[in-house]
Design a protein around this motif. Structure first.
Motif, PDB file in Angstrom:
ATOM      1  N   UNK A 136     -19.824  -6.467   5.334  1.00 28.50           N
ATOM      2  CA  UNK A 136     -20.791  -7.206   4.522  1.00 28.50           C
ATOM      3  C   UNK A 136     -20.028  -7.811   3.341  1.00 28.50           C
ATOM      4  N   UNK A 137     -20.599  -8.817   2.687  1.00 24.86           N
ATOM      5  CA  UNK A 137     -19.922  -9.370   1.501  1.00 24.86           C
ATOM      6  C   UNK A 137     -19.643  -8.283   0.464  1.00 24.86           C
ATOM      7  N   UNK A 139     -19.058  -5.086   1.043  1.00 29.81           N
ATOM      8  CA  UNK A 139     -17.923  -4.283   1.503  1.00 29.81           C
ATOM      9  C   UNK A 139     -16.610  -5.036   1.325  1.00 29.81           C
ATOM     10  N   UNK A 140     -16.625  -6.348   1.551  1.00 27.73           N
ATOM     11  CA  UNK A 140     -15.403  -7.143   1.368  1.00 27.73           C
ATOM     12  C   UNK A 140     -14.967  -7.084  -0.091  1.00 27.73           C
ATOM     13  N   UNK A 141     -15.919  -7.191  -1.000  1.00 37.48           N
ATOM     14  CA  UNK A 141     -15.593  -7.136  -2.424  1.00 37.48           C
ATOM     15  C   UNK A 141     -15.049  -5.756  -2.799  1.00 37.48           C
ATOM     16  N   UNK A 142     -15.644  -4.734  -2.221  1.00 32.12           N
ATOM     17  CA  UNK A 142     -15.194  -3.363  -2.468  1.00 32.12           C
ATOM     18  C   UNK A 142     -13.773  -3.159  -1.947  1.00 32.12           C
ATOM     19  N   UNK A 143     -13.504  -3.724  -0.773  1.00 34.37           N
ATOM     20  CA  UNK A 143     -12.155  -3.648  -0.201  1.00 34.37           C
ATOM     21  C   UNK A 143     -11.147  -4.317  -1.133  1.00 34.37           C
ATOM     22  N   UNK A 144     -11.481  -5.499  -1.632  1.00 35.83           N
ATOM     23  CA  UNK A 144     -10.583  -6.185  -2.562  1.00 35.83           C
ATOM     24  C   UNK A 144     -10.308  -5.340  -3.796  1.00 35.83           C
ATOM     25  N   UNK A 146     -10.408  -2.099  -4.135  1.00 33.69           N
ATOM     26  CA  UNK A 146      -9.532  -0.970  -3.801  1.00 33.69           C
ATOM     27  C   UNK A 146      -8.087  -1.432  -3.646  1.00 33.69           C
ATOM     28  N   UNK A 147      -7.894  -2.585  -3.008  1.00 33.29           N
ATOM     29  CA  UNK A 147      -6.535  -3.086  -2.795  1.00 33.29           C
ATOM     30  C   UNK A 147      -5.875  -3.454  -4.119  1.00 33.29           C
ATOM     31  N   UNK A 148      -6.654  -4.053  -5.028  1.00 29.27           N
ATOM     32  CA  UNK A 148      -6.102  -4.343  -6.364  1.00 29.27           C
ATOM     33  C   UNK A 148      -5.626  -3.057  -7.019  1.00 29.27           C
TER      34      UNK A 148
END
Lengths: 152, 152
Positions: A136-137, A139-144, A146-148
């Motif tokens: 979902x959008x 989840x994508x934001x959450x993934x970003x 975490x990666x940051x």
DNA sequence: TGCAAATATATGTACATACATTTAATGTTG
DNA sequence: CAACATTAAATGTATGTACATATATTTGCA
């Protein structure tokens, strides 16, 4: 089973801890995505690094870029922009000309053919086959986020 | 600023949406991690693919592995295990011998020197410089779950 | 049995990465 | 202004990826 956990993908039963598991998952998933993308792009005669260079050049268009600028903007800073530009020049997707104001530098520009090719590839990038559209959008934001934090 | 967002890292102001942003962040972060890891490993004369092959061989030890088994277990299935084993054999970290029961196959085994080298590298992998220790264990688990969903 | 298909690995080629070195042009400074 | 350092790009080398092809061995079956 629909969702393949990383344990199943690499056929190893257990990880030492969640850090190791996430680490391997991250490397594996990035490779998985790039393999899919490069398979699609091959139909258009482009490799991924060539595509990335072309996109940077489009961002500059109609201004030229130097090799130095390409290296700064590339995801992988230490790669060899000169030789990737060679390949693009052979395919007439970019032009290369000595910079008049600094004859050490080279002005690199994307051609009309390059712009047209990129336009066709943009559509591919949005397609189900390449992006992260299983998320979902949110989840994508959450993934970003975490990666940051990983790179902090 | 401590935390570098992906926008700053690749010097591009905006992404089309959260999917594109997470996609680029994922590729970029995986490359960033591998660059750090390979820089550390170079001090020990090993590349990342060589390290990964050695780990698979340790998993099999004292049983041998074939090239086929290595390919199955490698993160990148299509790479060339034969030539990576060549390099490891030169460094005397593995042995290669025609399999007696099937002379098409090759029995590959990790040597004592290989096991000792891996033991030293294990410590490195746990160190602050390589892992995902900026995350909490909960965040690492959450990252893994998101990545599994990406590949679904 | 003999011969085609399948299997296991190795090899060839184009492209890319990582890093060192080279070449040419431009800055700097004593 | 001449010598030296710096900068921009290109080139060289070792390694690896992706994919096609070759070679040797084994299997299957007519």
């Amino acid at each position: 089973m629909q969702l393949m956990k990383i344990e199943d993908e690499i056929k190893q039963p257990a990880f030492k801890d969640d850090f190791q598991k996430a680490y391997i998952n991250l490397i594996f998933t990035a490779g998985w995505l790039q393999l899919r993308q490069s398979a699609k792009f091959k139909e258009y005669g482009l490799t991924l690094p060539q595509f990335n260079i072309l996109r940077i050049l489009r961002g500059q268009h109609p201004k030229p870029a130097t090799v130095n600028l390409l290296i700064e903007r590339m995801l992988d800073k230490t790669s060899n922009a000169s030789r990737i530009v060679d390949k693009l020049e052979t395919k007439q997707l970019v032009t290369r000309k000595v910079c008049p104001s600094n004859r050490r530098a080279v002005d690199i520009r994307i051609t009309e053919a390059g712009l047209e090719l990129l336009q066709r590839l943009d559509a591919l990038m949005d397609s189900q086959h390449i992006g992260l559209h299983n998320l979902t959008p949110q989840e994508a934001a959450q993934l970003s986020a975490l990666l940051d934090k990983v790179r902090d």
